[in-house]
Design an enzyme around this catalytic site. Structure first.
Site, PDB file in Angstrom:
ATOM      1  N   HIS A 103       0.830  -1.201   0.000  1.00  0.00           N
ATOM      2  CA  HIS A 103       0.000   0.000   0.000  1.00  0.00           C
ATOM      3  C   HIS A 103       0.864   1.251   0.000  1.00  0.00           C
ATOM      4  O   HIS A 103       2.075   1.187   0.218  1.00  0.00           O
ATOM      5  CB  HIS A 103      -0.912   0.007   1.233  1.00  0.00           C
ATOM      6  CG  HIS A 103      -0.153   0.205   2.515  1.00  0.00           C
ATOM      7  ND1 HIS A 103       0.427  -0.843   3.194  1.00  0.00           N
ATOM      8  CD2 HIS A 103       0.135   1.328   3.230  1.00  0.00           C
ATOM      9  CE1 HIS A 103       1.030  -0.383   4.277  1.00  0.00           C
ATOM     10  NE2 HIS A 103       0.875   0.936   4.320  1.00  0.00           N
ATOM     11  N   HIS A 192       5.352   6.264  -1.441  1.00  0.00           N
ATOM     12  CA  HIS A 192       6.047   5.036  -1.829  1.00  0.00           C
ATOM     13  C   HIS A 192       5.271   3.817  -1.350  1.00  0.00           C
ATOM     14  O   HIS A 192       4.419   3.907  -0.465  1.00  0.00           O
ATOM     15  CB  HIS A 192       7.458   5.019  -1.231  1.00  0.00           C
ATOM     16  CG  HIS A 192       7.460   5.035   0.269  1.00  0.00           C
ATOM     17  ND1 HIS A 192       7.389   6.196   1.001  1.00  0.00           N
ATOM     18  CD2 HIS A 192       7.501   4.025   1.178  1.00  0.00           C
ATOM     19  CE1 HIS A 192       7.400   5.914   2.290  1.00  0.00           C
ATOM     20  NE2 HIS A 192       7.462   4.592   2.430  1.00  0.00           N
TER      21      HIS A 192
END
Length: 251
Positions: A103, A192
């Site tokens: 995620h 990220h």
């Protein structure tokens, strides 16, 4: 045996006024020295059950660890990428682990009181429902550590196009966090997706391999990850999961 099992029985207040009442002998106090107790609001955290991971803050009853994130919906090309990445960083004397929930975070992990969950999640949906869905892509490899320096992460950084939409999401969520006096996201976020992690601080060693890792990511289309359409924002509150839809007509 619980200390509550030792019940003493005492005579009434009129015992001293009647010679016919026989006083009952007092029982000796119970020996509780061998009874182990755990405070009602404490929780034992066993790092051995989580590959050595430690909590960033203690578990307290009534406090619900909460964070919002973008779930990555496609894993097809990751296996080959991970095999090559692990080969590059095999010199680290610490086992690596695959991140089990791929995620992109759009909040920090915050602490939410139970009675605020419903109001908070409703406000969260209202704040992002008009935001556009978008195409998520990655452009480079990066390495991070958590704030306590107890874990190191190898991650894929999002591209500039994705960052534009992610910033809109975090700005909307930050407004909600401010209403509840909760900490906002980082001022200049580096969006990220962590894919591998290690116990300990290995950032300097892995950073020496970043150029080689980026070469693997970009060398051909069979390894490089395709873009995916993001249509929702997820939120985890303790053991509860919420999903908030973006405006799919706007993207």
């Amino acid at each position: 045996m619980s200390g509550l099992s030792y019940l003493c029985e005492y005579g009434g207040s009129d015992e001293s006024e009647s010679e016919e009442v026989t006083k009952k002998p007092k029982l000796p106090p119970p020996d509780l020295s061998k009874i182990s107790t755990i405070p009602i609001d404490s929780h034992l955290d066993d790092p051995d059950q989580h590959n050595g991971r430690l909590r960033s803050f203690p578990h307290i009853r009534g406090n619900w660890a909460t964070y919002a994130y973008i779930q990555y919906p496609q894993y097809d090309n990751l296996n080959e990428l991970l095999v090559q990445f692990k080969e590059v960083v095999r010199t680290i004397n610490e086992p690596s682990y695959l991140c089990d929930n791929l995620h992109i975070s759009v909040t920090k992990t915050i602490v939410l009181k139970y009675h605020l969950i419903s109001e908070f999640t409703t406000s969260l949906q209202d704040s992002i429902k008009s935001l556009e869905s978008f195409e998520l892509g990655f452009q480079s490899v990066a390495v991070y550590t958590n704030e306590e320096k107890t874990r190191t992460f190898l991650a894929l950084k999002t591209d500039h196009f994705s960052k534009k939409y992610l910033l809109k999401i975090t700005e909307s969520i930050d407004a909600v966090l401010s209403e509840f006096s909760l900490p906002k996201f980082y001022e200049d976020p580096s969006f990220h997706m962590s894919i591998l992690w290690w116990n300990g601080d290995w950032k300097n060693i892995i950073s020496e391999k970043i150029e080689e890792l980026n070469g693997i990511l970009m060398k051909d289309s069979e390894v490089a990850l395709n873009t995916v359409t993001i249509k929702k924002v997820d939120c985890k509150v303790g053991n509860r999961f919420y999903q908030f839809c973006l405006d799919c007509n706007g993207g």
